[in-house]
Design a protein around this motif. Structure first.
Motif, PDB file in Angstrom:
ATOM      1  N   ASN A 615      31.931  38.795  36.294  1.00 20.07           N
ATOM      2  CA  ASN A 615      32.071  40.186  36.171  1.00 20.07           C
ATOM      3  C   ASN A 615      32.612  40.940  37.074  1.00 20.07           C
ATOM      4  OD1 ASN A 615      29.762  39.524  37.889  1.00 20.07           O
ATOM      5  ND2 ASN A 615      28.703  41.496  37.143  1.00 20.07           N
ATOM      6  N   PHE A 616      32.683  40.655  38.465  1.00 23.51           N
ATOM      7  CA  PHE A 616      33.463  41.471  39.468  1.00 23.51           C
ATOM      8  C   PHE A 616      35.023  41.177  38.899  1.00 23.51           C
ATOM      9  CE2 PHE A 616      35.956  41.494  43.202  1.00 23.51           C
ATOM     10  CZ  PHE A 616      35.564  42.657  43.833  1.00 23.51           C
ATOM     11  N   ALA A 617      35.020  40.121  38.911  1.00 23.35           N
ATOM     12  CA  ALA A 617      36.803  39.711  38.347  1.00 23.35           C
ATOM     13  C   ALA A 617      37.275  40.475  37.177  1.00 23.35           C
ATOM     14  CB  ALA A 617      37.060  38.366  38.177  1.00 23.35           C
ATOM     15  N   LEU A 618      36.425  40.722  36.093  1.00 24.64           N
ATOM     16  CA  LEU A 618      36.457  41.544  34.923  1.00 24.64           C
ATOM     17  C   LEU A 618      36.587  43.175  35.421  1.00 24.64           C
ATOM     18  CD1 LEU A 618      37.091  41.651  31.921  1.00 24.64           C
ATOM     19  CD2 LEU A 618      34.457  41.825  31.597  1.00 24.64           C
ATOM     20  N   ARG A 619      35.568  43.359  36.334  1.00 23.66           N
ATOM     21  CA  ARG A 619      35.708  44.667  36.340  1.00 23.66           C
ATOM     22  C   ARG A 619      36.893  45.412  37.231  1.00 23.66           C
ATOM     23  NH1 ARG A 619      31.819  48.804  37.090  1.00 23.66           N
ATOM     24  NH2 ARG A 619      30.244  47.566  36.289  1.00 23.66           N
ATOM     25  N   TRP A 620      37.061  44.548  38.092  1.00 19.24           N
ATOM     26  CA  TRP A 620      38.483  44.869  39.017  1.00 19.24           C
ATOM     27  C   TRP A 620      39.893  44.197  38.812  1.00 19.24           C
ATOM     28  CZ3 TRP A 620      37.056  49.226  41.065  1.00 19.24           C
ATOM     29  CH2 TRP A 620      35.711  49.396  41.515  1.00 19.24           C
ATOM     30  N   GLY A 621      39.659  43.342  37.696  1.00 20.78           N
ATOM     31  CA  GLY A 621      40.978  42.717  37.182  1.00 20.78           C
ATOM     32  C   GLY A 621      41.639  41.721  38.352  1.00 20.78           C
ATOM     33  N   VAL A 622      40.913  40.845  38.817  1.00 20.78           N
ATOM     34  CA  VAL A 622      41.345  40.211  39.969  1.00 20.78           C
ATOM     35  C   VAL A 622      41.336  38.587  39.595  1.00 20.78           C
ATOM     36  CG1 VAL A 622      40.922  41.378  41.884  1.00 20.78           C
ATOM     37  CG2 VAL A 622      38.977  39.717  41.049  1.00 20.78           C
ATOM     38  N   ARG A 623      42.245  37.857  40.067  1.00 22.39           N
ATOM     39  CA  ARG A 623      42.087  36.155  39.608  1.00 22.39           C
ATOM     40  C   ARG A 623      42.261  35.561  40.926  1.00 22.39           C
ATOM     41  NH1 ARG A 623      47.494  36.514  35.905  1.00 22.39           N
ATOM     42  NH2 ARG A 623      48.218  37.372  37.605  1.00 22.39           N
ATOM     43  N   VAL A 624      41.980  33.995  40.521  1.00 26.87           N
ATOM     44  CA  VAL A 624      42.173  33.366  41.702  1.00 26.87           C
ATOM     45  C   VAL A 624      43.533  33.138  42.197  1.00 26.87           C
ATOM     46  CG1 VAL A 624      42.205  30.899  42.200  1.00 26.87           C
ATOM     47  CG2 VAL A 624      40.367  31.722  40.713  1.00 26.87           C
ATOM     48  N   GLY A 625      43.638  33.095  43.537  1.00 26.96           N
ATOM     49  CA  GLY A 625      44.779  33.382  44.454  1.00 26.96           C
ATOM     50  C   GLY A 625      45.077  34.871  44.788  1.00 26.96           C
ATOM     51  N   ASN A 626      44.479  35.826  44.067  1.00 29.08           N
ATOM     52  CA  ASN A 626      44.643  37.250  44.545  1.00 29.08           C
ATOM     53  C   ASN A 626      43.998  37.429  45.986  1.00 29.08           C
ATOM     54  OD1 ASN A 626      44.311  38.741  41.361  1.00 29.08           O
ATOM     55  ND2 ASN A 626      45.898  37.616  42.362  1.00 29.08           N
ATOM     56  N   ARG A 627      44.506  38.294  46.509  1.00 26.32           N
ATOM     57  CA  ARG A 627      43.811  38.603  48.025  1.00 26.32           C
ATOM     58  C   ARG A 627      42.960  39.976  47.921  1.00 26.32           C
ATOM     59  NH1 ARG A 627      45.804  35.434  52.167  1.00 26.32           N
ATOM     60  NH2 ARG A 627      45.064  36.755  53.465  1.00 26.32           N
ATOM     61  N   LEU A 628      41.817  39.701  48.438  1.00 25.31           N
ATOM     62  CA  LEU A 628      40.818  40.567  48.464  1.00 25.31           C
ATOM     63  C   LEU A 628      40.474  41.492  49.615  1.00 25.31           C
ATOM     64  CD1 LEU A 628      38.508  41.635  46.335  1.00 25.31           C
ATOM     65  CD2 LEU A 628      36.929  40.141  47.632  1.00 25.31           C
ATOM     66  N   THR A 629      40.601  42.813  49.647  1.00 22.53           N
ATOM     67  CA  THR A 629      40.774  43.680  50.851  1.00 22.53           C
ATOM     68  C   THR A 629      39.434  44.353  50.915  1.00 22.53           C
ATOM     69  OG1 THR A 629      43.039  43.712  50.890  1.00 22.53           O
ATOM     70  CG2 THR A 629      41.841  45.500  52.077  1.00 22.53           C
ATOM     71  N   LEU A 630      38.675  44.233  51.843  1.00 22.85           N
ATOM     72  CA  LEU A 630      37.337  44.836  52.037  1.00 22.85           C
ATOM     73  C   LEU A 630      37.300  45.631  53.307  1.00 22.85           C
ATOM     74  CD1 LEU A 630      34.837  41.742  51.267  1.00 22.85           C
ATOM     75  CD2 LEU A 630      35.787  43.678  49.394  1.00 22.85           C
ATOM     76  N   GLU A 631      36.763  46.936  53.366  1.00 20.40           N
ATOM     77  CA  GLU A 631      36.835  47.675  54.642  1.00 20.40           C
ATOM     78  C   GLU A 631      35.227  47.725  55.071  1.00 20.40           C
ATOM     79  OE1 GLU A 631      39.343  48.804  55.806  1.00 20.40           O
ATOM     80  OE2 GLU A 631      40.592  48.769  54.054  1.00 20.40           O
TER      81      GLU A 631
END
Length: 853
Positions: A615-631
């Motif tokens: 549901n995180f992937a669906l909400r934010w439109g991310v896929r395996v291999g994408n880089r996730l940036t957290l502050e």
């Protein structure tokens, strides 16, 4: 002319007081449920806002970094920023008391030297032995209590009591009390204040604060100070107004509030069918009267307006009564909502009385009147189009009700097919409420074809009723066959109520199966140790030392410390599950979709990647291999997404990372859960007792075996749906009113028929049986069409509603065994509803009944 029509209307109302009362009551119940939920929602939001405002005091800005806090060095930067007049640190934690009859206590850690400039504590000098209690609070283990909490437990200055801190039970000394105003009002008066630096030690916060409350200088705008602070502080540290913090709390519970609000429309929808039924019957009863009015020159428009004005007046009365009743129910609704918010989201709202919001009253009033007018529209139109010559015939000469032709029936079927196709094949989008219109299309189609469904079901049922109930059973079903439109209105009300009962039961069962599968794959440790009876605690945590003590117990194979928290993410929040990945991957590798196991193990355990929930992937439109940036409070964390897995603890989505990586960037070693794996052959119940013995008297810990933990999660699911259950009960009650109304009118319309049966030797018991069997027939047909509608609505709820509100779909499952189980229950309720009409029919005088027209 119109005044004369009103006199006719009031005469009819006096003659049919019971029908008018039942119809108005149906509207009132629908409005009451809707208004109670709306007011409960508004009270919850007011409570969240009020809590934040009172805790903020005079602060114009607040600095925070999620639940993990930030380094106390940030305070020096803030105080050195031009335009900041006052900046005070705060630690805010909710801890368990040692009193058996008391739950939790909100403890505020504040800077004893300057916090009085932001918050007025109104100390009770008569019970305080020192001139300034805040200065005296710098002594270790000193604490101030709200007068409400102190009085409840008979605590006075100098008394000692215990609280459960992160590393065990701690004893505190009462140094004073403050009055129940401002800070003293929140959390039901369960508030305490201590020195912030003492709180760091007692609650294991290290050299960190939860937030900083500040007030800007009068000559520097708040916006300017906010920009200066954002430029100097790390990107993971947020600077916002207090109202933004309250908005974040509101956003956290949005899915729950929207889901409950949608369900509250069910009772109103059932009310529309009852109005339609009532006015259809009213038109039939006043057939000859309408014919006379048309014959003497009354225009069609005035006839239609006469019925619509009746509906308007009923809607006004029903809505006003419903608003009054809903306001009385609002406190109970709010209490249930607060329990759900605390248990599922870990957000504690201050109990507050329901307030009458004029905008909520206006919305409920307009919807109640609109529901009444919509329900009466088609009967009023039918009355206006009535042929005067046909209407002036006697009852026997009138035609049976017509059923919709194949053209309209085909249109209804087309709407059902179109709505279902949209549900199944239109990609669901998170937060796109327009997709709720798909269900409305399906329901409209079902309503159009309902007379046909009732007619077909009644014809199939007739031989069965004839066999079981004799001639009375056949006559009872004949009444439905002869008046399919009137019967369909009653069945429609029952259909809507049962549709939501069946679909909600189906959704909950599907949800349970989904949760069970998830727990078997992910939450599959032998023993779980939790900090709270809620799904998560936002402020009370264990230390890692407790995990080491449990790991030293004989029979323990491995212990995993888990931190489950929320962090800011792209203007919203996301959950973080920080766990020792080595053990987690061994237990949960089958649940992960993405890279191969060796790659996952090597990179995740080194902190070189993360996992995210679907549901995180669906909400934010991310896929395996994408880089996730957290502050984070210490800087920016950027890692690749290595895989997906299911996780249902947050509709915002969950990020999984190795605990060491989380500790490095968030400087937070708190523990929320301890997952314990046992050696083969070790009994879980015996080990549970060992852990309870270890924690007893020192830690406020909840210890579960694997089976108990699953039951606990299941109980939280039940609590989440509590209000839905209550609303559905009311919806079915309104449908039952429709059955009573219909049977009473059916008896009235068939007075001559009943009189003839009695005249040729029919017994009162046979008349009573006839009416009761008609109630049974209505119930059975209602279950049939309700199950069809429920199955269609289950597809919508599992495929669309879940995705729109929470970001994940629920597997389709329809509980046919529950439908079969409901048949005797619905039949029994219908029989109870038919007792009064049956008694009324059996007591009719034969001569009067035969002469009825």
């Amino acid at each position: 002319m119109f005044g004369a029509l009103w006199l006719i209307t009031f005469k009819q109302w006096r003659a049919h007081r019971l029908r008018v009362a039942l119809t108005t009551l149906g509207i009132a119940l629908g409005v009451a449920v809707f208004f109670a939920i709306r007011t409960g929602n508004a009270t919850l939001l007011d409570s969240l806002r009020g809590t934040v405002e009172k805790l903020a005091g005079k602060a114009t800005l607040q600095i925070a970094a999620g639940e993990s806090g930030f380094s106390e060095k940030v305070l020096d930067t803030v105080r050195a920023t031009p335009g900041v007049q006052v900046a005070e640190p705060v630690i805010e934690t909710i801890v368990q008391t040692s009193f058996p009859d008391e739950g939790t206590l909100l403890v505020l850690g504040v800077d004893t030297t300057g916090d009085h400039e932001l918050r007025d504590y109104q100390f009770d000098r008569s019970q305080t032995q020192i001139a300034d209690p805040l200065v005296f609070l710098a002594q270790p283990n000193s604490i101030l209590l709200s007068r409400a909490f102190a009085d409840r437990h008979g605590l006075k200055v100098g008394d000692k009591f215990s609280l459960f801190a992160s590393d065990g039970k701690k004893e505190f000394t009462v140094q004073g009390t403050f009055k129940p105003v401002g800070v003293g009002e929140v959390f039901g008066g369960n508030v305490a204040v201590m020195d912030v630096y003492s709180a760091q030690v007692v609650f294991h916060r290290g050299r960190k604060f939860d937030r900083i409350d500040l007030m800007n200088s009068s000559n520097v705008p708040v916006e300017v100070v906010q920009q200066r602070l954002r430029a100097q502080l790390p990107t993971g540290v947020e600077v916002d107004r207090p109202e933004v913090r309250s908005q974040a709390l509101e956003n956290a519970v949005t899915a729950m509030r929207v889901g409950i609000l949608i369900t509250s429309f069910v009772a109103l929808l059932v009310g529309v069918y009852i109005i339609f039924n009532s006015f259809t019957i009213a038109v039939n009863q006043r057939w000859k009267e309408i014919g006379i009015l048309r014959a003497v020159g009354v225009e069609q428009g005035n006839v239609s307006r006469m019925f619509l004005c009746e509906a308007l007046l009923m809607g006004v009365i029903g809505s006003l009564v419903g608003i009054a009743g809903g306001f009385l129910l609002a406190s109970a609704a709010n209490r249930v909502m607060r329990g759900m918010v605390a248990a599922v989201y870990g957000v504690v709202a201050t109990a507050s009385p329901a307030r009458l919001h004029l905008d909520q009253c206006a919305i409920a009033f307009v919807l109640g009147v609109a529901a009444s007018m919509i329900g009466a529209w088609f009967p009023a139109r039918g009355a206006a189009c009535l042929d005067p010559a046909l209407a002036l015939h006697n009852i026997e000469a009138r035609h049976h009700e017509s059923v919709l032709g194949w053209k309209r029936t085909g249109g209804g079927v087309l709407l059902i097919a179109a709505g279902s196709a949209l549900v199944l094949w239109t990609p669901s989008r998170l937060g796109l409420p327009i997709q709720f219109a798909f269900a409305a299309i399906v329901l409209l189609g079902l309503t159009i074809v309902l007379p046909k469904l009732v007619l077909w079901s009644a014809r199939v049922l007739r031989p069965i009723m004839n066999c079981v109930g004799g001639s009375e059973g056949a006559l009872a079903v004949d009444a439905m066959i002869q008046t399919p439109r009137r019967s369909s209105a009653t069945v429609g009300a029952l259909m809507v109520g049962l549709m939501f009962v069946f679909s909600t039961a189906s959704y909950i069962q599907s949800y349970r199966q989904m949760i069970d599968r998830w727990m078997n794959q992910v939450l599959n440790a032998d023993i779980f140790v939790a900090t709270s009876a809620m799904l998560r605690s936002t402020s009370y945590h264990f230390t890692e030392d407790l995990g080491r003590q449990i790991a030293a117990l004989p029979g323990v194979n491995r212990v995993e410390n888990v931190r489950f928290t929320a962090i800011p993410y792209r203007g919203d929040t996301a959950a973080v599950n920080a766990i020792e990945m080595d053990g987690f991957l061994v237990r949960s590798q089958k649940a992960i979709e993405g890279a191969d196991f060796r790659t996952l193990h090597d990179q995740l355990t080194r902190g070189d990647g993360v996992l995210v929930s679907r549901n995180f992937a669906l909400r934010w439109g991310v896929r395996v291999g994408n880089r996730l940036t957290l502050e984070s409070p210490t800087g920016t964390l950027e890692r690749p997404i290595l895989g997906f897995l299911d996780d249902y603890r947050s509709e915002k989505g969950t990020i999984f990372m190795d605990r060491a990586l989380y500790k490095k960037y968030w400087a937070d070693d708190a523990v929320d859960f301890i997952d314990v794996d046992l050696n083969p052959g070790v009994d879980q119940l015996v080990m549970k007792q060992e852990v309870e013995h270890l924690t007893a008297g020192s830690f406020h810990a909840f210890v579960y075996t694997n089976a108990e933990f699953k039951r606990w999660i299941s109980s939280l699911v039940d609590q989440f749906f509590t209000l839905n259950y209550m609303q559905l009960v009311v919806a079915v009650m309104i449908a039952i009113l429709g059955i009573v109304n219909t049977l009473l009118i059916s008896v009235s319309e068939r007075r001559r028929e009943i009189g003839i049966v009695r005249a040729i030797g029919g017994l009162r018991s046979q008349i009573r049986k006839l009416v009761l069997l008609e109630a049974v027939a209505v119930a059975i047909v209602g279950v049939i069409v309700g199950s069809i509608a429920g199955m269609l609505n289950t597809v919508f709820m599992s495929h669309t509603v879940s995705v729109v509100l929470a970001g994940y779909s629920v597997p389709f499952y329809f509980p046919w065994e529950f439908v079969l189980f409901s048949v005797p229950i619905v039949t029994a309720v219908s029989l109870a509803a038919g007792m009064w009409p049956a008694r009324h029919a059996a007591c009719m005088q034969v001569i009067e009944a035969i002469g009825y027209e």
